[in-house]
Motif scaffolding. Structure first.
Motif, PDB file in Angstrom:
ATOM      1  N   THR A 183       0.831  -1.208   0.000  1.00 33.10           N
ATOM      2  CA  THR A 183       0.000   0.000   0.000  1.00 33.10           C
ATOM      3  C   THR A 183       0.858   1.247   0.000  1.00 33.10           C
ATOM      4  OG1 THR A 183      -1.748  -1.163   1.212  1.00 33.10           O
ATOM      5  CG2 THR A 183      -1.793   1.247   1.265  1.00 33.10           C
ATOM      6  N   TRP A 184       1.894   1.251   0.818  1.00 30.70           N
ATOM      7  CA  TRP A 184       2.822   2.384   0.860  1.00 30.70           C
ATOM      8  C   TRP A 184       3.492   2.603  -0.499  1.00 30.70           C
ATOM      9  CZ3 TRP A 184       8.448   1.337   1.691  1.00 30.70           C
ATOM     10  CH2 TRP A 184       9.212   2.517   1.688  1.00 30.70           C
ATOM     11  N   GLN A 227      -0.247  16.052  10.065  1.00 25.05           N
ATOM     12  CA  GLN A 227       0.902  16.896  10.401  1.00 25.05           C
ATOM     13  C   GLN A 227       2.011  16.792   9.362  1.00 25.05           C
ATOM     14  OE1 GLN A 227       2.517  16.042  14.282  1.00 25.05           O
ATOM     15  NE2 GLN A 227       4.249  17.445  14.030  1.00 25.05           N
ATOM     16  N   PHE A 228       2.161  15.596   8.744  1.00 22.85           N
ATOM     17  CA  PHE A 228       3.222  15.361   7.759  1.00 22.85           C
ATOM     18  C   PHE A 228       2.586  14.930   6.433  1.00 22.85           C
ATOM     19  CE2 PHE A 228       5.124  14.478  11.932  1.00 22.85           C
ATOM     20  CZ  PHE A 228       6.253  15.269  11.886  1.00 22.85           C
ATOM     21  N   PRO A 229       1.982  15.863   5.690  1.00 22.89           N
ATOM     22  CA  PRO A 229       1.252  15.493   4.473  1.00 22.89           C
ATOM     23  C   PRO A 229       2.138  14.939   3.353  1.00 22.89           C
ATOM     24  CG  PRO A 229       1.434  17.879   4.676  1.00 22.89           C
ATOM     25  CD  PRO A 229       1.914  17.306   5.966  1.00 22.89           C
ATOM     26  N   ASP A 230       3.453  15.203   3.424  1.00 23.36           N
ATOM     27  CA  ASP A 230       4.355  14.688   2.399  1.00 23.36           C
ATOM     28  C   ASP A 230       4.977  13.350   2.802  1.00 23.36           C
ATOM     29  OD1 ASP A 230       5.760  15.858   4.479  1.00 23.36           O
ATOM     30  OD2 ASP A 230       7.381  16.609   3.207  1.00 23.36           O
ATOM     31  N   HIS A 231       4.516  12.754   3.891  1.00 23.99           N
ATOM     32  CA  HIS A 231       4.951  11.437   4.340  1.00 23.99           C
ATOM     33  C   HIS A 231       3.786  10.449   4.220  1.00 23.99           C
ATOM     34  CE1 HIS A 231       8.150  13.866   6.008  1.00 23.99           C
ATOM     35  NE2 HIS A 231       8.747  12.827   6.567  1.00 23.99           N
ATOM     36  N   PHE A 232       4.112   9.174   4.415  1.00 23.81           N
ATOM     37  CA  PHE A 232       3.078   8.138   4.479  1.00 23.81           C
ATOM     38  C   PHE A 232       3.180   7.470   5.844  1.00 23.81           C
ATOM     39  CE2 PHE A 232       1.038   4.040   3.817  1.00 23.81           C
ATOM     40  CZ  PHE A 232      -0.084   4.399   3.097  1.00 23.81           C
ATOM     41  N   VAL A 233       2.033   7.357   6.536  1.00 25.92           N
ATOM     42  CA  VAL A 233       2.014   6.856   7.908  1.00 25.92           C
ATOM     43  C   VAL A 233       1.373   5.467   7.943  1.00 25.92           C
ATOM     44  CG1 VAL A 233       1.407   7.353  10.294  1.00 25.92           C
ATOM     45  CG2 VAL A 233       1.720   9.245   8.667  1.00 25.92           C
ATOM     46  N   ILE A 234       2.060   4.527   8.571  1.00 22.11           N
ATOM     47  CA  ILE A 234       1.493   3.204   8.813  1.00 22.11           C
ATOM     48  C   ILE A 234       1.205   3.085  10.303  1.00 22.11           C
ATOM     49  CG2 ILE A 234       1.842   0.700   8.703  1.00 22.11           C
ATOM     50  CD1 ILE A 234       3.657   1.100   6.336  1.00 22.11           C
ATOM     51  N   GLY A 235      -0.067   2.917  10.647  1.00 25.94           N
ATOM     52  CA  GLY A 235      -0.469   2.684  12.026  1.00 25.94           C
ATOM     53  C   GLY A 235      -0.571   1.189  12.278  1.00 25.94           C
ATOM     54  N   ILE A 236       0.142   0.703  13.286  1.00 22.22           N
ATOM     55  CA  ILE A 236       0.241  -0.736  13.538  1.00 22.22           C
ATOM     56  C   ILE A 236      -0.259  -1.031  14.938  1.00 22.22           C
ATOM     57  CG2 ILE A 236       1.794  -2.747  13.491  1.00 22.22           C
ATOM     58  CD1 ILE A 236       3.830  -0.574  12.169  1.00 22.22           C
ATOM     59  N   PRO A 246      -7.218  11.336   6.515  1.00 31.04           N
ATOM     60  CA  PRO A 246      -6.160  11.626   5.542  1.00 31.04           C
ATOM     61  C   PRO A 246      -5.896  10.436   4.619  1.00 31.04           C
ATOM     62  CG  PRO A 246      -5.514  12.327   7.752  1.00 31.04           C
ATOM     63  CD  PRO A 246      -6.763  11.518   7.911  1.00 31.04           C
ATOM     64  N   ALA A 247      -5.510  10.745   3.380  1.00 28.37           N
ATOM     65  CA  ALA A 247      -5.260   9.687   2.401  1.00 28.37           C
ATOM     66  C   ALA A 247      -3.864   9.098   2.521  1.00 28.37           C
ATOM     67  CB  ALA A 247      -5.470  10.242   0.989  1.00 28.37           C
ATOM     68  N   ASN A 248      -2.944   9.808   3.167  1.00 27.69           N
ATOM     69  CA  ASN A 248      -1.539   9.384   3.202  1.00 27.69           C
ATOM     70  C   ASN A 248      -1.250   8.493   4.410  1.00 27.69           C
ATOM     71  OD1 ASN A 248      -2.003  11.735   4.797  1.00 27.69           O
ATOM     72  ND2 ASN A 248       0.211  12.058   4.974  1.00 27.69           N
ATOM     73  N   MET A 249      -2.082   7.450   4.576  1.00 28.99           N
ATOM     74  CA  MET A 249      -1.912   6.580   5.740  1.00 28.99           C
ATOM     75  C   MET A 249      -2.642   5.270   5.497  1.00 28.99           C
ATOM     76  SD  MET A 249      -4.723   8.054   8.389  1.00 28.99           S
ATOM     77  CE  MET A 249      -5.242   6.390   8.716  1.00 28.99           C
ATOM     78  N   THR A 250      -2.271   4.275   6.309  1.00 29.50           N
ATOM     79  CA  THR A 250      -2.982   3.004   6.317  1.00 29.50           C
ATOM     80  C   THR A 250      -2.839   2.388   7.694  1.00 29.50           C
ATOM     81  OG1 THR A 250      -3.327   0.931   5.100  1.00 29.50           O
ATOM     82  CG2 THR A 250      -1.046   1.519   5.583  1.00 29.50           C
TER      83      THR A 250
END
Length: 213
Positions: A35-36, A62-71, A89-93
């Motif tokens: 996904t990332w 907070q970091f729109p130019d990053h991709f966040v993975i919540g585990i 936000p779209a930049n996460m999973t």
């Protein structure tokens, strides 16, 4: 700090952690990384033990130019997003996985996050439980080896002091524990502790990627 912490950190740094990775965690890891990568492989942020995912969404905003993975290992917690207001936000999973395996898989595949967050982990406060705290666990050298900006927060000062000490010992750096007051609480625990006037503590370190000497 726990009197046996230094010995534990040294032991885990010199003895490989050989516990097999479960098939379930392997599949979860591959799914989240795919996904990332499909989003363009932006700089990666790990929100480890993300619980209901509020912190993941705050970090993605907070970091729109990053991709966040919540585990998180709890499917029930990951299914609850009732505290979030606004668009997700779209930049996460999110991914359900055991962090012990997930950290080691990242290290094996040489996928290095730009930032790692360990927010209000279970403190395991009993003296005999030091080996269950992340900094006393055999996986801790993998966390340090992944590097990037590593931030740990807790309302228990000793936990953050120990985390900073262990991280500094592995990386040969001086890492401080400090009191802090967030502008906006980013986890339900942080919000609860602020409301009840608990002191909050954190340590922040920026480490290189790869195993320390």
């Amino acid at each position: 700090m726990h009197t046996q912490l230094l010995a534990l950190v040294d032991k885990h740094a010199t003895h490989p952690f050989l516990k097999p990775v479960s098939h379930y965690n392997q599949r979860a890891f591959e799914s989240s990384i795919a996904t990332w990568q499909q989003t363009g492989a932006a700089p990666l942020i790990l929100d480890t033990g993300c619980g209901v995912g509020i912190s993941t969404m705050h970090l993605a905003r907070q970091f729109p130019d990053h991709f966040v993975i919540g585990i998180d290992q709890s499917e029930d917690r990951l299914a609850r997003k009732s505290h979030w207001e606004g668009d997700i936000p779209a930049n996460m999973t999110f991914i359900r996985a055991d962090l012990v395996d997930y950290w080691r898989l990242l290290q094996t595949h040489k996928i290095y996050p730009a930032r790692q967050y360990v927010l209000y982990p279970n403190p395991w406060p009993k003296i005999g439980h030091v080996g269950r705290r992340w900094h006393g666990h055999p996986v801790f050298p993998a966390i340090a080896a992944l590097g990037g900006v590593i931030e740990c927060r807790s309302n228990w000062q000793i936990y953050v002091e120990e985390f900073a000490f262990a991280l500094g010992h592995l990386s040969h750096r001086q890492i401080a524990c400090e009191a802090f007051l967030p502008d906006i609480p980013i986890t339900p625990f942080e919000q609860k502790y602020l409301a009840s006037r608990h002191a909050l503590w954190r340590c922040i370190a920026q480490l290189p990627h790869g195993n320390p000497d």
